[in-house]
Design a protein around this motif. Structure first.
Motif, mmCIF file in Angstrom:
data_model
loop_
_atom_site.group_PDB
_atom_site.id
_atom_site.type_symbol
_atom_site.label_atom_id
_atom_site.label_comp_id
_atom_site.label_asym_id
_atom_site.label_seq_id
_atom_site.Cartn_x
_atom_site.Cartn_y
_atom_site.Cartn_z
ATOM 1 N N PHE A 189 0.991 12.317 5.695
ATOM 2 C CA PHE A 189 2.012 12.613 6.695
ATOM 3 C C PHE A 189 3.269 11.782 6.451
ATOM 4 C CE2 PHE A 189 -0.812 9.442 8.611
ATOM 5 C CZ PHE A 189 0.069 8.455 9.033
ATOM 6 N N LEU A 190 3.250 10.978 5.389
ATOM 7 C CA LEU A 190 4.414 10.246 4.925
ATOM 8 C C LEU A 190 4.587 10.499 3.436
ATOM 9 C CD1 LEU A 190 3.596 6.794 6.569
ATOM 10 C CD2 LEU A 190 5.384 8.372 7.351
ATOM 11 N N SER A 191 5.816 10.498 2.990
ATOM 12 C CA SER A 191 6.099 10.519 1.558
ATOM 13 C C SER A 191 6.154 9.072 1.086
ATOM 14 C CB SER A 191 7.436 11.199 1.281
ATOM 15 O OG SER A 191 7.919 10.846 -0.008
ATOM 16 N N PRO A 192 5.240 8.633 0.219
ATOM 17 C CA PRO A 192 5.310 7.261 -0.266
ATOM 18 C C PRO A 192 6.662 6.905 -0.877
ATOM 19 C CG PRO A 192 3.181 8.199 -0.813
ATOM 20 C CD PRO A 192 4.018 9.326 -0.257
ATOM 21 N N ALA A 193 7.270 7.846 -1.591
ATOM 22 C CA ALA A 193 8.562 7.577 -2.212
ATOM 23 C C ALA A 193 9.671 7.464 -1.171
ATOM 24 C CB ALA A 193 8.898 8.669 -3.221
ATOM 25 N N PRO B 190 8.664 8.574 -9.962
ATOM 26 C CA PRO B 190 8.329 9.936 -10.365
ATOM 27 C C PRO B 190 7.780 10.794 -9.242
ATOM 28 C CG PRO B 190 6.574 8.454 -11.028
ATOM 29 C CD PRO B 190 7.651 7.591 -10.397
ATOM 30 N N ALA B 191 7.257 10.159 -8.174
ATOM 31 C CA ALA B 191 6.641 10.881 -7.045
ATOM 32 C C ALA B 191 5.590 11.871 -7.514
ATOM 33 C CB ALA B 191 7.716 11.587 -6.217
ATOM 34 N N TRP B 192 4.910 11.530 -8.588
ATOM 35 C CA TRP B 192 3.994 12.499 -9.197
ATOM 36 C C TRP B 192 2.765 12.774 -8.336
ATOM 37 C CZ3 TRP B 192 -0.897 10.760 -9.948
ATOM 38 C CH2 TRP B 192 -1.094 9.370 -10.037
ATOM 39 N N GLY B 193 2.385 11.874 -7.468
ATOM 40 C CA GLY B 193 1.194 12.086 -6.651
ATOM 41 C C GLY B 193 1.464 12.752 -5.326
ATOM 42 N N GLU B 194 2.663 13.240 -5.111
ATOM 43 C CA GLU B 194 3.004 13.822 -3.810
ATOM 44 C C GLU B 194 3.076 15.345 -3.879
ATOM 45 O OE1 GLU B 194 6.125 12.052 -1.548
ATOM 46 O OE2 GLU B 194 6.155 10.258 -2.794
ATOM 47 N N PRO B 195 2.648 16.009 -2.811
ATOM 48 C CA PRO B 195 1.926 15.426 -1.690
ATOM 49 C C PRO B 195 0.434 15.370 -1.952
ATOM 50 C CG PRO B 195 2.365 17.719 -1.218
ATOM 51 C CD PRO B 195 2.965 17.435 -2.569
ATOM 52 N N SER B 196 -0.208 14.372 -1.369
ATOM 53 C CA SER B 196 -1.663 14.336 -1.347
ATOM 54 C C SER B 196 -2.147 15.216 -0.202
ATOM 55 C CB SER B 196 -2.135 12.901 -1.168
ATOM 56 O OG SER B 196 -3.535 12.811 -1.204
ATOM 57 N N GLN C 263 15.555 16.364 -8.370
ATOM 58 C CA GLN C 263 14.395 15.765 -9.012
ATOM 59 C C GLN C 263 14.102 14.396 -8.376
ATOM 60 O OE1 GLN C 263 12.462 17.170 -11.258
ATOM 61 N NE2 GLN C 263 13.736 19.001 -11.592
ATOM 62 N N PRO C 264 12.827 14.046 -8.223
ATOM 63 C CA PRO C 264 11.615 14.787 -8.589
ATOM 64 C C PRO C 264 11.431 16.023 -7.704
ATOM 65 C CG PRO C 264 11.132 12.450 -8.259
ATOM 66 C CD PRO C 264 12.502 12.701 -7.701
ATOM 67 N N ARG C 265 11.107 17.114 -8.323
ATOM 68 C CA ARG C 265 11.054 18.400 -7.640
ATOM 69 C C ARG C 265 10.135 18.392 -6.429
ATOM 70 N NH1 ARG C 265 14.412 22.344 -7.382
ATOM 71 N NH2 ARG C 265 14.755 22.116 -9.617
ATOM 72 N N VAL D 78 0.875 -1.173 0.000
ATOM 73 C CA VAL D 78 0.000 0.000 0.000
ATOM 74 C C VAL D 78 0.909 1.218 0.000
ATOM 75 C CG1 VAL D 78 -1.834 1.253 1.185
ATOM 76 C CG2 VAL D 78 -1.797 -1.256 1.232
ATOM 77 N N ARG D 79 0.755 2.071 -1.003
ATOM 78 C CA ARG D 79 1.732 3.136 -1.246
ATOM 79 C C ARG D 79 1.219 4.530 -0.908
ATOM 80 N NH1 ARG D 79 5.838 1.028 -4.655
ATOM 81 N NH2 ARG D 79 5.333 -1.020 -5.548
ATOM 82 N N VAL D 80 0.134 4.650 -0.175
ATOM 83 C CA VAL D 80 -0.398 5.961 0.186
ATOM 84 C C VAL D 80 0.507 6.623 1.223
ATOM 85 C CG1 VAL D 80 -2.766 5.300 -0.341
ATOM 86 C CG2 VAL D 80 -1.882 4.957 1.974
ATOM 87 N N GLY D 81 0.239 7.902 1.516
ATOM 88 C CA GLY D 81 1.045 8.628 2.489
ATOM 89 C C GLY D 81 0.404 8.719 3.852
#
Length: 336
Positions: free
Chosen positions: A215-219, A205-211, A250-252, A159-162
């Motif tokens: 409270f966590l960075s999935p990457a 890519p960390a494209w979905g961060e941050p949601s 990067q990813p920025r 599960v990769r959510v934050g």
């Protein structure tokens, strides 16, 4: 607020936790009812961990108090911590916590976040000044270890959510317990699971961060999980492929602290925790690199900016105050 742990800051953070680990309300209960008799108050359901707004926050509030007591045994709050542990970490109360986990509807209760924190607390109590505390907790600890043993082989996907459901964070905390108590079989299960879930990940890519309520960075927590569980050489190869453009920032999105618009909103307030936990991850990961590695100064700068952005807000509103101090202590005591 300072960005290093001092006796004064430790005292302040301990006082915060002492003010909420036995504060029963407000309380958010994720509780399955099998019948009308199951409608009970938080302290009736959980004789130990009923405060701090929710079960898992109470558990890591106790972890923080145990960590600070170990580091500063003469701090002004030390006697209050000892009294709390002596009153709450006792067999009868822990048996009540165990009985809750034995309920059929509690099979997935607090999976995996609360499980990880319970084992982190158990690890901290190993070799502490009063062995009775860890001994009293051990029946619940054993239940949680078995929960991991039963669940991980069944968990086909991570599960990769934050948020609380992130599996990498739970593996990371559980690894500390397995190593502390010398449970090599459990550690190997955690390592094999991490390899199975994350071992082939590349070019994140960390494209979905941050949601909006991370409270966590999935990457970054995935990388920190792999750092903790893999041999150093294996991790270095994996990390090079997972985040190959760190030297170019990067990813920025991983280098920009999150903005928090309303700290009275519990979900939005999670973002203060994101800033602190990112600082923890970046610092741990940077410590694996040589001083001449071009990634290191970029990562250390990210540590400073994220920690500065988050640590100033560990107190002020209860929606953040009931848990953020634990994340600050995690960062300030587990990384340089």
């Amino acid at each position: 607020m300072t960005t290093r742990l001092t006796p004064q800051l430790a005292s302040r953070l301990a006082a915060i936790a002492l003010g909420h680990v036995t504060r029963e309300y407000p309380n958010h209960i994720l509780h399955g009812l099998e019948g009308p008799d199951d409608a009970r108050t938080p302290s009736e359901l959980h004789p130990v961990f009923y405060g701090s707004y929710d079960w898992h926050s109470c558990v890591h509030g106790y972890w923080m108090l145990a960590r600070l007591l170990r580091l500063y045994p003469d701090m002004p709050e030390a006697q209050a911590i000892r009294y709390l542990f002596g009153a709450m970490l006792v067999p009868d109360r822990v048996a009540g916590e165990g009985a809750y986990f034995d309920r059929p509807m509690a099979r997935g209760y607090e999976r995996p976040y609360g499980w990880g924190w319970l084992l982190k607390l158990a690890a901290e109590l190993q070799g502490h000044e009063d062995p009775a505390w860890g001994a009293a907790l051990s029946p619940l600890t054993e239940r949680i270890v078995q929960r991991f043993r039963d669940f991980l082989p069944l968990a086909t996907y991570p599960v990769r959510v934050g948020t609380h459901y992130n599996t990498a964070f739970a593996l990371r905390l559980a690894a500390d317990f397995a190593e502390t108590v010398g449970d090599d079989t459990f550690f190997e299960l955690l390592r094999a699971t991490a390899q199975r879930w994350y071992g082939s990940d590349t070019a994140c890519p960390a494209w979905g961060e941050p949601s909006g309520d991370d409270f966590l960075s999935p990457a970054l927590i995935e990388a920190e999980c792999m750092r903790r569980l893999l041999p150093a050489a294996d991790f270095a190869r994996w990390f090079d492929a997972f985040l190959p453009e760190i030297a170019a920032s990067q990813p920025r999105t991983l280098f920009a602290p999150a903005s928090v618009s309303d700290r009275s909103d519990g979900k939005i307030a999670h973002l203060d925790g994101l800033n602190i936990s990112r600082a923890w991850c970046w610092s741990s990961l940077a410590n694996t690199l040589t001083d001449t590695d071009p990634r290191r100064p970029v990562m250390r700068d990210a540590v400073h900016r994220h920690l500065t952005a988050g640590i100033a807000h560990v107190a002020g509103d209860y929606m953040g105050e009931h848990w953020l101090a634990s994340f600050a202590v995690l960062d300030l005591t587990e990384t340089k």
